[in-house]
Design a protein around this motif. Structure first.
Motif, PDB file in Angstrom:
ATOM      1  N   THR A  85       0.831  -1.214   0.000  1.00 20.49           N
ATOM      2  CA  THR A  85       0.000   0.000   0.000  1.00 20.49           C
ATOM      3  C   THR A  85       0.864   1.262   0.000  1.00 20.49           C
ATOM      4  O   THR A  85       0.457   2.301  -0.541  1.00 20.49           O
ATOM      5  CB  THR A  85      -0.933   0.009   1.217  1.00 20.49           C
ATOM      6  OG1 THR A  85      -0.148  -0.078   2.419  1.00 20.49           O
ATOM      7  CG2 THR A  85      -1.907  -1.163   1.172  1.00 20.49           C
ATOM      8  N   HIS A 113       0.617   4.188  -2.842  1.00 17.17           N
ATOM      9  CA  HIS A 113       0.519   5.610  -2.482  1.00 17.17           C
ATOM     10  C   HIS A 113       1.617   6.417  -3.187  1.00 17.17           C
ATOM     11  O   HIS A 113       1.349   7.513  -3.714  1.00 17.17           O
ATOM     12  CB  HIS A 113       0.642   5.780  -0.963  1.00 17.17           C
ATOM     13  CG  HIS A 113       0.808   7.200  -0.535  1.00 17.17           C
ATOM     14  ND1 HIS A 113      -0.247   8.089  -0.505  1.00 17.17           N
ATOM     15  CD2 HIS A 113       1.921   7.904  -0.145  1.00 17.17           C
ATOM     16  CE1 HIS A 113       0.192   9.269  -0.105  1.00 17.17           C
ATOM     17  NE2 HIS A 113       1.498   9.185   0.122  1.00 17.17           N
ATOM     18  N   LYS A 168       1.057   9.311  -5.978  1.00 16.90           N
ATOM     19  CA  LYS A 168       1.554  10.654  -5.662  1.00 16.90           C
ATOM     20  C   LYS A 168       2.343  11.223  -6.846  1.00 16.90           C
ATOM     21  O   LYS A 168       2.132  12.379  -7.248  1.00 16.90           O
ATOM     22  CB  LYS A 168       2.467  10.571  -4.429  1.00 16.90           C
ATOM     23  CG  LYS A 168       3.216  11.863  -4.093  1.00 16.90           C
ATOM     24  CD  LYS A 168       2.414  12.733  -3.181  1.00 16.90           C
ATOM     25  CE  LYS A 168       3.210  13.848  -2.545  1.00 16.90           C
ATOM     26  NZ  LYS A 168       4.061  14.632  -3.450  1.00 16.90           N
TER      27      LYS A 168
END
Length: 475
Positions: A442, A446, A450
C-alpha cells in the motif's frame, strides 16, 4: 563516371534522381555535409585545397596538399568523409589520398571536363544537388522548411509556437527555446523558422550557428585580439538561431559573451532562437542569469514520436517514389526504430537506395537485414540499476533508500524509484515494496499515485523524470 543513385539523407522528403556527378560536384556535396559536423576553424584548416582527382572502380582518390594533411584526414575524418561519399554514391567503396602539386588540380579538372556529361535537370519541385548547399550568408540549409516538417502529437506544440514566431519575429515568444532528445527534428524546426522568415522578408538578416562554432569564434577573437569584430559580426543580425546550447556547460567566458549578445538582441526586439537536448534547468554549470533569460520566453519540448507518428513520417517521405517500400516494410521500420527520427530516416534511405539499385521492391527479410545495424539492442535494466541511477541523480546515498526515514530528500527519490519500476517495467507492488526495505504494497501504491498526480502540475518533476529515463536507457 557511371550513373549513380543519390539518396537525399535528410528530414526532407527523400527524392531519388539518377545523376552523373563530376568530381567537383561530388566533393562539393561532401564538403557541405562535413562543414555542418565540425568547427569552422577545423574545416578551414584541414579541408582547404582538397579535391577529388579521379575515381576508379569504386575508389575515390582525394588530393591533399601535404603528407601532414593526408595523415590528419585519414586519422580524424576518414570515416566521416567515406560515409558522406557513399551517401551520394552507394557504388563508392574506398577512399585513397594523394599528395598533389599546386598545378595538378587544374590538370585534373581539365581532364574531367573532357569526359564529363552534364547531369539532367531534376523534375520541377524536386531538390537538385545545388539546392542543398548551405547558404553562405545565413548558414541555413534550404532543405529545412516547414513544408517538409512532419507534425504529430510529439511535436505539435513546438510547431505551433514556431508558427507564432515567424508571424512576428522579435515580438511573440522571444526567446524561443526548444529542447528534447537528439534526432527528433529540432534543427529542422529552428532552421525552418529562419528559412521562412528569410523568404517572407528578404531584408531580414538571419544567422544560424552551432554553440560549438560560436565558442570557437569567441576563442579565436580573444586569441587574435579581435573582440570588437566578434561583437559586430553577431550583433548585425535580426534573427540569431543557436543550436545545441547544452554545450555552453562550463564555458564561463562564452556564457558571459552570449549573455551580453542576448541582451542586445532582446532590447532591440530581435528574435533569438535556441535548441538544446535538455531543459535549461538541467544544463549543468550554466549561469543563473543566462538560464533565467532562456526561460523568460517560450520553452517547448519535443518528445519521442509514437508509432503512428513514425509511420506517418515514413509514408510521407515515400509518396513520390516510383517504387516505394511496401507497407509491411514501413511498418517494420516504424515498430523497431523508436528513439530517433534521424535513425528512422537513415534506415528508410538505406531501403530506398537498394530498391533503386534493384529496380524492384524488397521483401521484409531483406529489409530486416539492411536495417539491423540501425536497431538498438534491447537493454535489460535491473531494480539495482534504477536505484543506483535515481540516487545518483538526486545526490543521495543509495543505502538510505532502505531506511524507515521520512526525510524529504529521501522520500521523493524513493517514490520516483517506485513509480518508474511500476510504470516502465510493470513490476508488482509487493515486489517493489520488498526490494525497498520490505515496505507494504500500500505504501508503494501511495507513492506511485503521488508521482502520477504531481507530474500533471509539476513541470520540474516531468523534466527530472525525462532526464532520469534518458540516463537509465542509455547507460
Amino acid at each position: 563516371m557511371s550513373n549513380t543513385i543519390i539518396c537525399l539523407r535528410s528530414t526532407n522528403q527523400p527524392v531519388i534522381h539518377t545523376y552523373m556527378l563530376d568530381n567537383k560536384q561530388l566533393w562539393d556535396g561532401v564538403l557541405n555535409e562535413v562543414q555542418l559536423q565540425i568547427s569552422k576553424a577545423n574545416f578551414g584548416t584541414w579541408f582547404k585545397n582538397t579535391y577529388i582527382s579521379k575515381q576508379d572502380s569504386g575508389t575515390v582518390y582525394l588530393s591533399v596538399p601535404s603528407a601532414f594533411v593526408r595523415d590528419w584526414l585519414h586519422n580524424k575524418y576518414h570515416k566521416m568523409i567515406l560515409k558522406s561519399l557513399r551517401d551520394q554514391n552507394p557504388e563508392i567503396r574506398a577512399l585513397e589520398y594523394l599528395i598533389s602539386k599546386p598545378d595538378d588540380r587544374q590538370k585534373a579538372e581539365q581532364q574531367q571536363q573532357q569526359t564529363y556529361t552534364p547531369p539532367q535537370q531534376p523534375a520541377a519541385g524536386n531538390l537538385g544537388l545545388n539546392d542543398l548547399y548551405v547558404n553562405r550568408e545565413s548558414n541555413l540549409n534550404p532543405k529545412y522548411i516547414f513544408d517538409t516538417f512532419i507534425v504529430g502529437p510529439f511535436n505539435e506544440l513546438a510547431y505551433a509556437a514556431a508558427q507564432a514566431v515567424v508571424k512576428n519575429p522579435g515580438t511573440n515568444y522571444n526567446p524561443f527555446f526548444v529542447y528534447g532528445p537528439t534526432g527528433l527534428g529540432k534543427t529542422h524546426l529552428i532552421q525552418g523558422i529562419g528559412n521562412h522568415i528569410k523568404k517572407s522578408n528578404e531584408n531580414k538578416r538571419i544567422f544560424y550557428v552551432t554553440t560549438e562554432t560560436f565558442t570557437t569564434d569567441y576563442i579565436n577573437s580573444v586569441t587574435n585580439n579581435k573582440g570588437s569584430a566578434f561583437k559586430e559580426k553577431y550583433r548585425k543580425y535580426d534573427v540569431l538561431i543557436m543550436d545545441d546550447i547544452q554545450f555552453l556547460s562550463g564555458k564561463e567566458k562564452t556564457q558571459e559573451e552570449l549573455f551580453h549578445l542576448f541582451n542586445n538582441f532582446y532590447e532591440n526586439n530581435k528574435q533569438i532562437i535556441f535548441s538544446s537536448d535538455k531543459s535549461p534547468k538541467l544544463i549543468p554549470n550554466l549561469e543563473d542569469r543566462l538560464r533565467t533569460r532562456f526561460e523568460g520566453g517560450m520553452m517547448v519540448d519535443v518528445i519521442k514520436p509514437d508509432y503512428e507518428s513514425r509511420l506517418a513520417i515514413l509514408r510521407s517521405k515515400t509518396r513520390s517514389l516510383d517504387i516505394p517500400p511496401t507497407d509491411e516494410v514501413l511498418e517494420y521500420i516504424a515498430s523497431t526504430i523508436q528513439d530517433s527520427i534521424r535513425e528512422l530516416e537513415g534506415a528508410l534511405n538505406t531501403i530506398i537506395c537498394h530498391i533503386q539499385l534493384k529496380k524492384r521492391p524488397i521483401g521484409l527479410i531483406d529489409a530486416k537485414n539492411l536495417v539491423k545495424t540501425s536497431i538498438k539492442p534491447q537493454k535489460t535494466v535491473s531494480i539495482k540499476d534504477v536505484m543506483r541511477i535515481v540516487s545518483g541523480f538526486y545526490n543521495i546515498d543509495e543505502r538510505v533508500l532502505y531506511e524507515k526515514t521520512r526525510r524529504k530528500e529521501v522520500v521523493k527519490p524513493r517514490q520516483v524509484i517506485m513509480y518508474l519500476l511500476r510504470e516502465d517495467f510493470n513490476t508488482s507492488y509487493p515486489y517493489i515494496g520488498q526490494k525497498l526495505g520490505d515496505r507494504d504494497h500500500t505504501t508503494v501504491i501511495h507513492a506511485c499515485n503521488k508521482i502520477k498526480k504531481d507530474v500533471v502540475t509539476d513541470s520540474l518533476l516531468v523534466q527530472e523524470l525525462e532526464q532520469i529515463r534518458s540516463i537509465l536507457y542509455s547507460s
